[in-house]
Design a protein around this motif. Structure first.
Motif, mmCIF file in Angstrom:
data_model
loop_
_atom_site.group_PDB
_atom_site.id
_atom_site.type_symbol
_atom_site.label_atom_id
_atom_site.label_comp_id
_atom_site.label_asym_id
_atom_site.label_seq_id
_atom_site.Cartn_x
_atom_site.Cartn_y
_atom_site.Cartn_z
ATOM 1 N N UNK A 152 -14.442 17.318 -9.048
ATOM 2 C CA UNK A 152 -14.759 16.641 -10.304
ATOM 3 C C UNK A 152 -15.612 15.420 -9.962
ATOM 4 N N UNK A 153 -16.903 15.620 -9.949
ATOM 5 C CA UNK A 153 -17.801 14.532 -9.551
ATOM 6 C C UNK A 153 -17.661 14.259 -8.071
ATOM 7 N N UNK A 154 -17.293 13.019 -7.731
ATOM 8 C CA UNK A 154 -17.128 12.628 -6.323
ATOM 9 C C UNK A 154 -15.705 12.793 -5.815
ATOM 10 N N UNK A 155 -14.804 13.286 -6.654
ATOM 11 C CA UNK A 155 -13.409 13.403 -6.233
ATOM 12 C C UNK A 155 -12.892 14.814 -6.487
ATOM 13 N N UNK A 156 -11.695 15.040 -5.986
ATOM 14 C CA UNK A 156 -11.008 16.318 -6.182
ATOM 15 C C UNK A 156 -9.779 16.069 -7.047
ATOM 16 N N UNK A 157 -9.677 16.787 -8.154
ATOM 17 C CA UNK A 157 -8.529 16.663 -9.051
ATOM 18 C C UNK A 157 -7.530 17.781 -8.786
ATOM 19 N N UNK A 158 -6.241 17.448 -8.878
ATOM 20 C CA UNK A 158 -5.183 18.448 -8.717
ATOM 21 C C UNK A 158 -5.054 19.237 -10.016
ATOM 22 N N UNK A 159 -5.006 20.568 -9.880
ATOM 23 C CA UNK A 159 -4.830 21.454 -11.021
ATOM 24 C C UNK A 159 -3.574 22.285 -10.773
ATOM 25 N N UNK A 160 -2.711 22.352 -11.782
ATOM 26 C CA UNK A 160 -1.508 23.176 -11.721
ATOM 27 C C UNK A 160 -1.640 24.227 -12.805
ATOM 28 N N UNK A 161 -1.518 25.500 -12.403
ATOM 29 C CA UNK A 161 -1.690 26.606 -13.340
ATOM 30 C C UNK A 161 -0.429 27.444 -13.454
ATOM 31 N N UNK A 162 -0.241 27.965 -14.652
ATOM 32 C CA UNK A 162 0.832 28.910 -14.897
ATOM 33 C C UNK A 162 0.250 30.041 -15.732
ATOM 34 N N UNK A 163 0.416 31.249 -15.258
ATOM 35 C CA UNK A 163 -0.048 32.427 -15.992
ATOM 36 C C UNK A 163 1.009 32.720 -17.051
ATOM 37 N N UNK A 164 0.622 32.641 -18.303
ATOM 38 C CA UNK A 164 1.590 32.748 -19.392
ATOM 39 C C UNK A 164 1.221 33.840 -20.383
ATOM 40 N N UNK A 165 2.269 34.404 -20.960
ATOM 41 C CA UNK A 165 2.141 35.288 -22.117
ATOM 42 C C UNK A 165 3.006 34.661 -23.199
ATOM 43 N N UNK A 166 2.929 35.172 -24.388
ATOM 44 C CA UNK A 166 3.758 34.642 -25.471
ATOM 45 C C UNK A 166 5.233 34.700 -25.100
ATOM 46 N N UNK A 167 5.657 35.780 -24.477
ATOM 47 C CA UNK A 167 7.073 35.960 -24.129
ATOM 48 C C UNK A 167 7.566 34.960 -23.086
ATOM 49 N N UNK A 168 6.681 34.501 -22.196
ATOM 50 C CA UNK A 168 7.123 33.595 -21.127
ATOM 51 C C UNK A 168 7.015 32.125 -21.508
#
Length: 117
Positions: free
Chosen positions: A78-94
């Motif tokens: 992200x520009x000159x830095x690195x941002x932490x990203x946390x992902x979760x694969x979701x469906x309506x049920x989860x």
């Protein structure tokens, strides 16, 4: 006769890694391409965040820690830095009430917003 999975997902394996669903495995494949292209770094699978440490209650009972396990975390340029990203694969049920509570606690405790894929 084989019983249906709780969320009707189809576990999928890529190499030696087993994923809970085809959607999660597909996202992993996408993230691996981004990793190889240098667009992300420090990819982690199933990173854990402790939302509340375990403790001993007034009556001597041990209360277990509350943890949130995401599907993926990584750093994205992200520009000159690195941002932490946390992902979760979701469906309506989860998207359960428990998940919603943990999502809020993660944001409050660590300032991290979960990106739902």
């Amino acid at each position: 006769m084989k019983s249906a999975n709780k969320y009707h997902n189809n576990p999928t394996t890529i190499g030696a890694i087993r994923f809970d669903s085809k959607k999660e495995a597909a996202r992993y494949a996408e993230l691996m391409l981004l990793l190889r292209a240098g667009e992300i770094r420090r990819l982690k699978l199933q990173p854990q965040f402790t939302l509340l440490e375990s403790f001993i209650a007034e009556n001597g009972e041990r209360v277990r820690a509350i943890r949130y396990t995401a599907d993926f975390s990584y750093e994205k340029k992200a520009g000159d830095q690195w941002d932490v990203v946390v992902e979760d694969v979701k469906s309506t049920a989860t998207k359960t009430k428990e998940y919603a509570m943990k999502r809020k606690l993660l944001r409050e405790r660590f300032g991290i917003r979960i990106e739902e894929v």
